[in-house]
Write a protein that holds these residues in place. Structure first.
Motif, short mmCIF file in Angstrom:
data_model
loop_
_atom_site.label_atom_id
_atom_site.label_comp_id
_atom_site.label_asym_id
_atom_site.label_seq_id
_atom_site.Cartn_x
_atom_site.Cartn_y
_atom_site.Cartn_z
N SER A 23 4.78 3.59 5.86
CA SER A 23 4.84 2.97 6.90
C SER A 23 3.71 3.79 7.87
CB SER A 23 6.20 3.19 7.79
OG SER A 23 6.77 4.58 8.04
N ILE A 24 3.61 4.89 7.78
CA ILE A 24 2.52 5.83 8.41
C ILE A 24 1.12 5.46 8.18
CG2 ILE A 24 1.68 8.30 8.96
CD1 ILE A 24 4.49 9.13 8.73
N LEU A 25 1.36 5.52 6.66
CA LEU A 25 -0.07 4.69 6.12
C LEU A 25 -0.68 3.53 6.51
CD1 LEU A 25 0.10 6.42 2.51
CD2 LEU A 25 -1.65 6.99 4.15
N HIS A 26 0.66 2.29 6.50
CA HIS A 26 0.31 1.38 6.98
C HIS A 26 -0.16 1.17 8.33
CE1 HIS A 26 0.97 -3.07 7.38
NE2 HIS A 26 1.71 -2.64 8.38
N MET A 27 0.40 1.89 9.21
CA MET A 27 -0.22 1.79 10.70
C MET A 27 -1.65 2.42 10.87
SD MET A 27 2.03 0.26 12.03
CE MET A 27 1.35 0.52 13.81
N GLU A 28 -1.81 3.60 9.83
CA GLU A 28 -3.28 4.00 10.01
C GLU A 28 -4.33 2.90 9.43
OE1 GLU A 28 -4.75 7.61 10.03
OE2 GLU A 28 -2.80 8.40 11.05
N PHE A 29 -4.12 2.34 8.28
CA PHE A 29 -4.81 1.35 7.56
C PHE A 29 -5.08 0.11 8.46
CE2 PHE A 29 -3.74 3.32 3.32
CZ PHE A 29 -4.51 4.56 3.70
N LYS A 30 -4.08 -0.55 9.25
CA LYS A 30 -4.08 -1.21 10.01
C LYS A 30 -5.00 -1.14 11.16
CE LYS A 30 -0.85 -4.66 12.01
NZ LYS A 30 0.62 -5.03 12.25
N ILE A 31 -4.99 -0.17 11.76
CA ILE A 31 -5.87 0.17 12.76
C ILE A 31 -7.41 -0.03 12.48
CG2 ILE A 31 -6.71 1.95 14.39
CD1 ILE A 31 -3.80 3.11 14.41
N LEU A 32 -7.76 0.62 11.33
CA LEU A 32 -8.85 0.47 10.63
C LEU A 32 -9.47 -1.13 10.29
CD1 LEU A 32 -9.06 3.64 8.71
CD2 LEU A 32 -10.31 3.05 10.56
N LEU A 33 -8.50 -1.75 9.61
CA LEU A 33 -8.74 -3.00 9.10
C LEU A 33 -8.51 -4.21 10.05
CD1 LEU A 33 -7.02 -2.57 5.57
CD2 LEU A 33 -9.44 -2.71 6.04
N GLY A 34 -7.60 -3.95 10.98
CA GLY A 34 -7.14 -5.10 11.87
C GLY A 34 -6.11 -6.04 11.48
N ASN A 35 -6.02 -7.23 11.80
CA ASN A 35 -5.20 -8.26 11.31
C ASN A 35 -5.90 -9.36 10.48
OD1 ASN A 35 -2.93 -6.79 12.30
ND2 ASN A 35 -3.42 -7.68 14.38
N PHE A 42 -4.41 -0.17 -0.32
CA PHE A 42 -4.80 1.04 0.05
C PHE A 42 -3.50 2.02 -0.14
CE2 PHE A 42 -7.85 -1.63 2.00
CZ PHE A 42 -9.20 -1.43 1.55
N ILE A 43 -2.32 1.69 0.03
CA ILE A 43 -1.24 2.46 -0.15
C ILE A 43 -1.05 2.57 -1.41
CG2 ILE A 43 1.27 2.48 0.31
CD1 ILE A 43 1.04 1.04 2.95
N TYR A 46 -5.63 11.09 0.45
CA TYR A 46 -5.53 10.36 1.36
C TYR A 46 -7.05 10.22 1.77
CZ TYR A 46 -5.46 9.92 6.52
OH TYR A 46 -5.50 9.36 7.93
N VAL A 47 -7.95 11.25 1.68
CA VAL A 47 -9.49 11.04 1.78
C VAL A 47 -9.98 9.81 1.16
CG1 VAL A 47 -11.58 12.08 1.42
CG2 VAL A 47 -9.80 13.31 2.49
N PHE A 48 -9.59 9.60 -0.45
CA PHE A 48 -10.12 8.51 -1.18
C PHE A 48 -9.79 7.25 -0.48
CE2 PHE A 48 -10.54 5.85 -4.50
CZ PHE A 48 -11.38 6.32 -5.49
N ALA A 49 -8.45 7.15 -0.15
CA ALA A 49 -7.77 5.94 0.33
C ALA A 49 -8.36 5.41 1.72
CB ALA A 49 -6.29 6.14 0.46
N ILE A 50 -8.76 6.66 2.63
CA ILE A 50 -9.10 6.17 4.04
C ILE A 50 -10.58 5.85 3.94
CG2 ILE A 50 -9.95 8.66 4.86
CD1 ILE A 50 -7.56 6.25 6.86
#
Length: 223
Positions: free
Chosen positions: A51-63, A72-73, A209-213
């Motif tokens: 869920s933390i990763l989902h929120m991080e990636f969602k900020i970068l990707l948007g909706n 990416f998770i 984490y670096v690879f995914a982000i």
């Protein structure tokens, strides 16, 4: 196995087959327990991390594309499992090989580029020239941005593989000096090895984490 310093990174086995690559699938053994058994502490921990990763990636990707964070998770999970499994004795570290890391980075980058150039061609051209660039420098900036874009999958793959190799080699080099040391020095060596193992555990998490982000950042640029 090769009888040298790099023997732990040798994919071949005594049967002349690359059976060591099967270690990549060992991570799948741990997953079913979290889905088919009564929720445990491990299950809650993994749900929290996801869920933390989902929120991080969602900020970068948007909706723009719903469910895109799951890719990416999953990428983070597979790299994390393989990095951690490589810390156990006699288990092959698949993420220390460019075959594995390039197989993850190259298809991702290619899919981002194909999607971006087919659907957002003007946007992709605009990325080649940063804002505020003087007209005389524009041809050079296009060349530099093109090269930096092309080497992205290589940098992703080499970063992960090099970090995995470096830590393991350092631990192997220190471990090989053990038989030549006195009892006091061996105790100090064991303490150093334990600290290095802790550092390698942190590197395993950080590199996944670096690879995914970075993959997420590259995908957000094509929209």
């Amino acid at each position: 196995m090769m009888t040298n310093l790099f023997s732990s990174f040798d994919p071949s086995t005594s049967f002349n087959l690359s059976l060591n690559w099967l270690s990549t699938f060992l991570g799948l053994i741990f997953i079913p327990y979290m889905y088919w058994m009564i929720p445990s502490r491990m299950n809650y921990l993994w749900i929290k991390i996801s869920s933390i990763l989902h929120m991080e990636f969602k900020i970068l990707l948007g909706n723009k594309i719903k469910g895109s964070t799951l890719i990416f998770i999953s990428l983070f999970s597979i790299i994390l499992f393989n990095n951690f499994l490589g810390l156990f004795p006699y288990i092959f570290t698949s993420t220390s090989h460019l075959i594995m890391t390039l197989s993850l980075a190259l298809p991702l980058w290619m899919s981002f580029m194909i999607y971006g150039w087919l659907n957002n061609t003007i946007h992709m051209f605009a990325h080649l020239v940063p804002q505020g660039t003087p007209p005389i420098l524009m041809p050079f900036m296009v060349c530099i941005e093109t090269i930096s874009n092309i080497i992205r999958p290589g940098t992703l793959a080499v970063r992960l593989a090099a970090n995995m190799i470096a830590g393991h080699l350092l631990m192997t080099l220190l471990g090989n000096t053990g038989p030549m040391l006195s009892l006091i020095m061996i105790n100090i060596l064991i303490m150093i090895q334990l600290l290095l193992l802790l550092l390698e555990s942190a590197v395993a998490i950080i590199q996944s984490y670096v690879f995914a982000i970075l993959s997420t950042l590259y995908s957000s640029e094509v929209n």
